[in-house]
Motif scaffolding. Structure first.
Motif, mmCIF file in Angstrom:
data_model
loop_
_atom_site.group_PDB
_atom_site.id
_atom_site.type_symbol
_atom_site.label_atom_id
_atom_site.label_comp_id
_atom_site.label_asym_id
_atom_site.label_seq_id
_atom_site.Cartn_x
_atom_site.Cartn_y
_atom_site.Cartn_z
ATOM 1 N N PRO A 111 0.817 -1.220 0.000
ATOM 2 C CA PRO A 111 0.000 0.000 0.000
ATOM 3 C C PRO A 111 0.848 1.267 0.000
ATOM 4 O O PRO A 111 0.867 2.013 0.969
ATOM 5 C CB PRO A 111 -0.827 -0.133 1.286
ATOM 6 N N VAL A 126 -3.640 3.875 -7.962
ATOM 7 C CA VAL A 126 -4.510 2.770 -7.586
ATOM 8 C C VAL A 126 -3.921 2.131 -6.342
ATOM 9 O O VAL A 126 -2.711 1.982 -6.221
ATOM 10 C CB VAL A 126 -4.620 1.728 -8.715
ATOM 11 N N TRP A 127 -4.808 1.756 -5.426
ATOM 12 C CA TRP A 127 -4.339 1.086 -4.224
ATOM 13 C C TRP A 127 -4.502 -0.424 -4.375
ATOM 14 O O TRP A 127 -5.309 -0.866 -5.196
ATOM 15 C CB TRP A 127 -5.144 1.558 -3.007
ATOM 16 N N PRO A 128 -3.793 -1.203 -3.567
ATOM 17 C CA PRO A 128 -4.004 -2.654 -3.623
ATOM 18 C C PRO A 128 -5.441 -2.991 -3.261
ATOM 19 O O PRO A 128 -6.088 -2.258 -2.514
ATOM 20 C CB PRO A 128 -3.058 -3.216 -2.568
ATOM 21 N N ASN A 129 -5.937 -4.103 -3.778
ATOM 22 C CA ASN A 129 -7.301 -4.529 -3.503
ATOM 23 C C ASN A 129 -7.316 -5.402 -2.252
ATOM 24 O O ASN A 129 -6.970 -6.586 -2.302
ATOM 25 C CB ASN A 129 -7.835 -5.300 -4.710
ATOM 26 N N PHE A 130 -7.745 -4.813 -1.148
ATOM 27 C CA PHE A 130 -7.712 -5.536 0.123
ATOM 28 C C PHE A 130 -8.805 -6.598 0.230
ATOM 29 O O PHE A 130 -8.914 -7.266 1.243
ATOM 30 C CB PHE A 130 -7.813 -4.561 1.300
ATOM 31 N N LYS A 131 -9.637 -6.732 -0.803
ATOM 32 C CA LYS A 131 -10.641 -7.803 -0.760
ATOM 33 C C LYS A 131 -10.092 -9.090 -1.351
ATOM 34 O O LYS A 131 -10.781 -10.101 -1.370
ATOM 35 C CB LYS A 131 -11.889 -7.383 -1.534
ATOM 36 N N LEU A 188 -3.817 -10.734 -1.616
ATOM 37 C CA LEU A 188 -3.196 -9.639 -0.872
ATOM 38 C C LEU A 188 -3.123 -9.991 0.623
ATOM 39 O O LEU A 188 -2.140 -9.666 1.292
ATOM 40 C CB LEU A 188 -3.973 -8.334 -1.084
ATOM 41 N N TRP A 189 -4.129 -10.685 1.123
ATOM 42 C CA TRP A 189 -4.063 -11.134 2.520
ATOM 43 C C TRP A 189 -2.820 -11.997 2.701
ATOM 44 O O TRP A 189 -2.151 -11.936 3.723
ATOM 45 C CB TRP A 189 -5.297 -11.955 2.902
ATOM 46 N N PHE A 239 0.301 -10.034 3.296
ATOM 47 C CA PHE A 239 0.417 -9.578 4.685
ATOM 48 C C PHE A 239 0.664 -10.741 5.626
ATOM 49 O O PHE A 239 1.491 -10.653 6.537
ATOM 50 C CB PHE A 239 -0.850 -8.808 5.090
ATOM 51 N N ALA A 240 -0.046 -11.856 5.415
ATOM 52 C CA ALA A 240 0.090 -12.984 6.334
ATOM 53 C C ALA A 240 1.497 -13.560 6.280
ATOM 54 O O ALA A 240 2.143 -13.769 7.311
ATOM 55 C CB ALA A 240 -0.937 -14.059 5.994
ATOM 56 N N THR A 252 4.219 -11.077 7.538
ATOM 57 C CA THR A 252 4.147 -10.969 9.001
ATOM 58 C C THR A 252 4.715 -12.233 9.645
ATOM 59 O O THR A 252 5.496 -12.174 10.604
ATOM 60 C CB THR A 252 2.685 -10.796 9.452
ATOM 61 N N VAL A 267 -5.074 -18.450 5.668
ATOM 62 C CA VAL A 267 -5.128 -17.432 4.623
ATOM 63 C C VAL A 267 -4.636 -18.015 3.300
ATOM 64 O O VAL A 267 -5.209 -17.757 2.234
ATOM 65 C CB VAL A 267 -4.324 -16.186 5.045
ATOM 66 N N ASN A 277 -9.300 1.743 0.054
ATOM 67 C CA ASN A 277 -10.309 1.041 -0.749
ATOM 68 C C ASN A 277 -11.689 1.661 -0.631
ATOM 69 O O ASN A 277 -12.520 1.504 -1.524
ATOM 70 C CB ASN A 277 -10.381 -0.433 -0.348
ATOM 71 N N TYR A 309 -10.002 5.596 -3.370
ATOM 72 C CA TYR A 309 -10.216 4.990 -4.684
ATOM 73 C C TYR A 309 -11.159 3.822 -4.506
ATOM 74 O O TYR A 309 -10.742 2.667 -4.460
ATOM 75 C CB TYR A 309 -8.870 4.522 -5.267
ATOM 76 N N LEU A 356 -13.220 0.734 -4.905
ATOM 77 C CA LEU A 356 -13.259 -0.328 -5.905
ATOM 78 C C LEU A 356 -14.382 -1.279 -5.524
ATOM 79 O O LEU A 356 -14.398 -1.776 -4.405
ATOM 80 C CB LEU A 356 -11.954 -1.122 -5.893
ATOM 81 N N SER A 412 -13.806 -8.345 4.764
ATOM 82 C CA SER A 412 -12.563 -8.558 4.020
ATOM 83 C C SER A 412 -11.391 -7.832 4.666
ATOM 84 O O SER A 412 -10.235 -8.075 4.321
ATOM 85 C CB SER A 412 -12.727 -8.096 2.580
ATOM 86 N N VAL A 442 -6.209 -8.773 7.258
ATOM 87 C CA VAL A 442 -5.079 -7.848 7.309
ATOM 88 C C VAL A 442 -5.028 -7.125 8.657
ATOM 89 O O VAL A 442 -3.948 -6.888 9.213
ATOM 90 C CB VAL A 442 -5.142 -6.862 6.123
ATOM 91 N N GLU A 481 -3.349 -9.521 10.957
ATOM 92 C CA GLU A 481 -1.908 -9.680 10.732
ATOM 93 C C GLU A 481 -1.135 -8.465 11.250
ATOM 94 O O GLU A 481 -0.078 -8.614 11.860
ATOM 95 C CB GLU A 481 -1.607 -9.882 9.241
ATOM 96 N N LEU A 532 1.792 -8.235 13.982
ATOM 97 C CA LEU A 532 3.110 -7.719 13.604
ATOM 98 C C LEU A 532 3.560 -6.629 14.576
ATOM 99 O O LEU A 532 4.675 -6.670 15.103
ATOM 100 C CB LEU A 532 3.059 -7.170 12.175
#
Lengths: 480, 197
Positions: free
Chosen positions: A147, A154-159, A163-164, A167-168, A171, A242, B96, B100, B102, B114, B118, B121, B125
């Motif tokens: 991110p 454009v940001w990453p799609n956290f859905k 992408l999880w 992070f998983a 971490t 995940v 999100n 922007y 989506l 969703s 994260v 996590e 962390l």
């Protein structure tokens, strides 16, 4: 209580050869890093470095040419790369499980093997992280899932479960590394204090951070260790869950199942323990660690392999049952195709290695048989690789539309990338064995009978332990 | 403070230049965890504040023997964990949901479920960072120049010996009395660490 026969609880026995002193522990472990490496180490290291060289050449070729050199194709877009990724991540899990979960459950036998398996975790995760990095063919774009502001706004799609995963897994790697290092600080101090060599003094002294065994420090240290164990336990369960979401949130038959998170975690622990066993048996023989790694430790690990192997076998059976019971024809087809279709050999290799082999551990004679447990541990790892392969390839090669069916066969580059990652893993591991105490010195001392400060006062009934049988409590933090 | 030299502070500073070495701490060596624990209880009862026990592994019950308060680390970790959780939520909600938006799979742009993986996590962390760096901070590590390292025998503190150190900076420290106390506690070896003038 005094003089009465100590009660032997289930699974208890000697944690080290009786009569092992504190100094013996320091000697046995430090000796490995202080003396010249045995010939066996050099032979293994030579082989491992050569294989890593092949990996380097393969990666250079891959990135120069593009991932068309792999066997991946249109229906089977995920093949060996993701199989290897999931397999390596799974192997890492035993390390965290041994260091965190067994710590929380006060399983003192873990002290002989936790350092080892934590190191294995780090290196397995390094190998795992390599695959998502290279599988796009354009690793210089790896910042996309982060991110951070970029030119496209454009940001990453956290859905996205992918992408999880980012992070998983990152971490998991970071926390495992911290956990490992924290455990190492007192042992680095031991190596620093023993050596007369200036370079070693500087290196280990730097890493030991000036540790002086102060009880005021131990108090915070043990609390930190306890907290790290407590947060690593849900973490390790979350990571493979995940990873399984990558599959489970899709609508592909054979992937879209709710059993995936626990099933993946059980499989991960299963393969991880098998890998610890393989490595431990080699190191125990080469470095003569028999005083600290007893048959009891190996037997306990085999019992865990038996347990998780049975869980995995149950999951296979349940998947099959639900495929029939749900009445979904696509689901049923995929499972029949797994067992009797083009990849039947992968499926039955998986069943043989993962379900049948660990069942031999019901017999004590096989559970304590060194040659058999070595062979079995390798078979389990092969079986778990096949499990990932079966899940990924058999689902992708036959989905809803027969017009989009296809098969996958690996190319030479697939093979060298996979085998090369094993070479990288063993190279890192052999370097670890040579330069870092591979058994947690301070923790093993803590479970020796003479570590109990009340071991000397025999006149006090309340302090009467059965010192040869039980270690004292591992943590002070737990007491009132 | 050195009682056998009867100097006040000024003359002490003067004499240091000539012959005097400044005492830093007493280091008493013990052979077993049991002995050092009994000794620690006595030092605690004698009212010393700036002293410590050095052991090759954490000794069960030593915190109580030294009269130490519970570690504060848990609070640091709690704060870090909550920060991690909040950072993850705000990051996802802003990127999100606001900056922007989506729409993916028909889900709302700021769909909460969703966000959970994260958020989890990042909580872990930051808690881990809090645990490790908080521990190092509370322990004031790294520190490579502590006076106990002046002793050659102290090398065994990470092997198989147990030490009590009482610092000269302690209010009750006295060259004679402290030595007498430590000798009475059954120390197998006693050493005065001094700073070269």
């Amino acid at each position: 209580m005094a003089g009465s026969k100590p009660i032997k609880e289930l699974g208890e026995g000697y944690l080290a050869t009786p009569g092992t002193s504190f100094h013996d522990v320091t000697e046995i472990v430090s000796r490995v890093t202080e003396t010249k490496a045995p010939r066996g180490w050099w032979i293994l290291f030579g082989i491992a470095v050569s294989i890593t060289g092949v990996l380097g050449a393969t990666l250079a070729y891959l990135l120069w040419t593009g991932i068309g050199v792999w066997g991946n194709n249109s229906p089977v877009a995920w093949a060996w790369d993701i199989t290897n990724f999931v397999w390596w991540i799974g192997i890492g899990h035993a390390g965290t499980l041994i260091s965190a979960v067994l710590f929380l459950f006060r399983q003192y036998w873990r002290t002989a093997i936790n350092r080892f398996s934590e190191a294995m975790t780090i290196f397995a995760v390094i190998c795992a992280l390599m695959f998502p990095t290279i599988h796009t063919g354009r690793p210089w774009h790896i910042y996309y899932p982060l991110p951070i502001p970029n030119g496209m706004n454009v940001w990453p799609n956290f859905k996205s479960p992918l992408l999880w995963d980012v992070f998983a897994v990152s971490t998991y790697f970071t926390v495992s590394l911290l956990f490992w290092y924290v455990g190492l600080i007192p042992d680095f101090a031991t190596l620093r204090d023993r050596t007369k060599n200036k370079v070693r003094q500087l290196a280990y002294g730097f890493l030991a951070l000036g540790w002086r065994g102060s009880n005021r420090h131990w108090s915070n240290y043990e609390r930190a260790y306890l907290i790290l164990a407590a947060i690593s336990t849900p973490l390790v369960l979350s990571v493979h869950s995940v990873v399984s979401f990558d599959f489970a949130t899709s609508v592909e038959p054979g992937w879209h199942t709710t059993i995936f998170p626990p099933y993946f975690v059980a499989g991960a622990v299963f393969s991880g323990f098998a890998m610890v066993m393989t490595l431990l048996l080699i190191a125990r023989t080469v470095f003569k660690l028999h005083d600290l790694v007893q048959m009891r430790h190996l037997e306990m690990m085999n019992k865990i392999i038996l347990t998780t192997g049975s869980l995995v076998g149950y999951a296979y059976a349940m998947e099959f049952f639900i495929a029939w019971y749900s009445g979904n024809p696509y689901e049923r087809y995929v499972f029949l195709n797994r067992a009797f279709g083009d990849y039947w050999w992968a499926y039955w290799s998986m069943i043989t290695c993962n379900v049948l082999v660990p069942q031999t551990y019901w017999f004590r004679s096989l559970r304590t048989n060194l040659p058999w447990m070595f062979v079995a541990s390798i078979l389990v790892n092969i079986g778990m690789w096949f499990e990932r392969f079966v899940i990924i390839v058999t689902t992708l090669h036959r989905d809803y539309l027969p017009s989009s069916w296809g098969n996958f066969s690996p190319t030479l580059v697939d093979w060298t990338t996979y085998l090369g990652s094993i070479g990288l893993f063993f190279t890192l591991f052999l370097l670890f064995i040579r330069w870092i105490p591979m058994i947690a010195i301070a923790e093993v001392k803590m479970v020796l009978p003479q570590a109990d400060p009340h071991a000397e006062d025999h006149d006090h009934d309340e302090h009467e332990h059965a010192p040869a049988v039980r270690g004292p409590a591992v943590m002070k933090t737990g007491e009132a | 403070m050195a009682s056998d030299h009867d100097h006040d502070d000024d003359s002490y500073r003067e004499s240091k230049r000539v012959t005097q070495k400044r005492p830093l701490l007493y280091l008493a060596e013990f052979e077993t965890p049991g002995k050092v624990m009994k000794a620690a209880e006595k030092v605690r009862d004698a009212g010393y504040k700036r002293w410590d026990v050095h052991t090759p592994f954490p000794v069960h019950g030593m915190d109580r023997a030294m009269g130490m308060p519970d570690s504060k680390l848990g609070w640091i970790v709690l704060a870090c964990g909550l920060t991690g959780c909040a950072v993850a939520f705000s990051l996802i909600y802003w990127t999100n949901g606001l900056d922007y938006p989506l729409i993916i799979g028909g889900k709302p742009a700021d769909a909460f479920p969703s966000m959970v993986p994260v958020m989890f996590e990042l909580t872990i962390l930051l808690s881990a960072f809090g645990a490790v760096f908080g521990m190092l901070g509370l322990n004031q590590l790294p520190r490579h120049h502590h006076p106990v390292f002046y002793s050659d025998r102290f090398d065994r503190a990470s092997d198989d010996r147990f030490f009590i150190s009482i610092e000269a900076a302690d209010e009750k420290f006295d060259l004679e009395d402290t030595r007498a106390l430590l000798e009475a506690l059954g120390a197998s070896h006693l050493e005065l660490i001094q700073e070269e003038a």
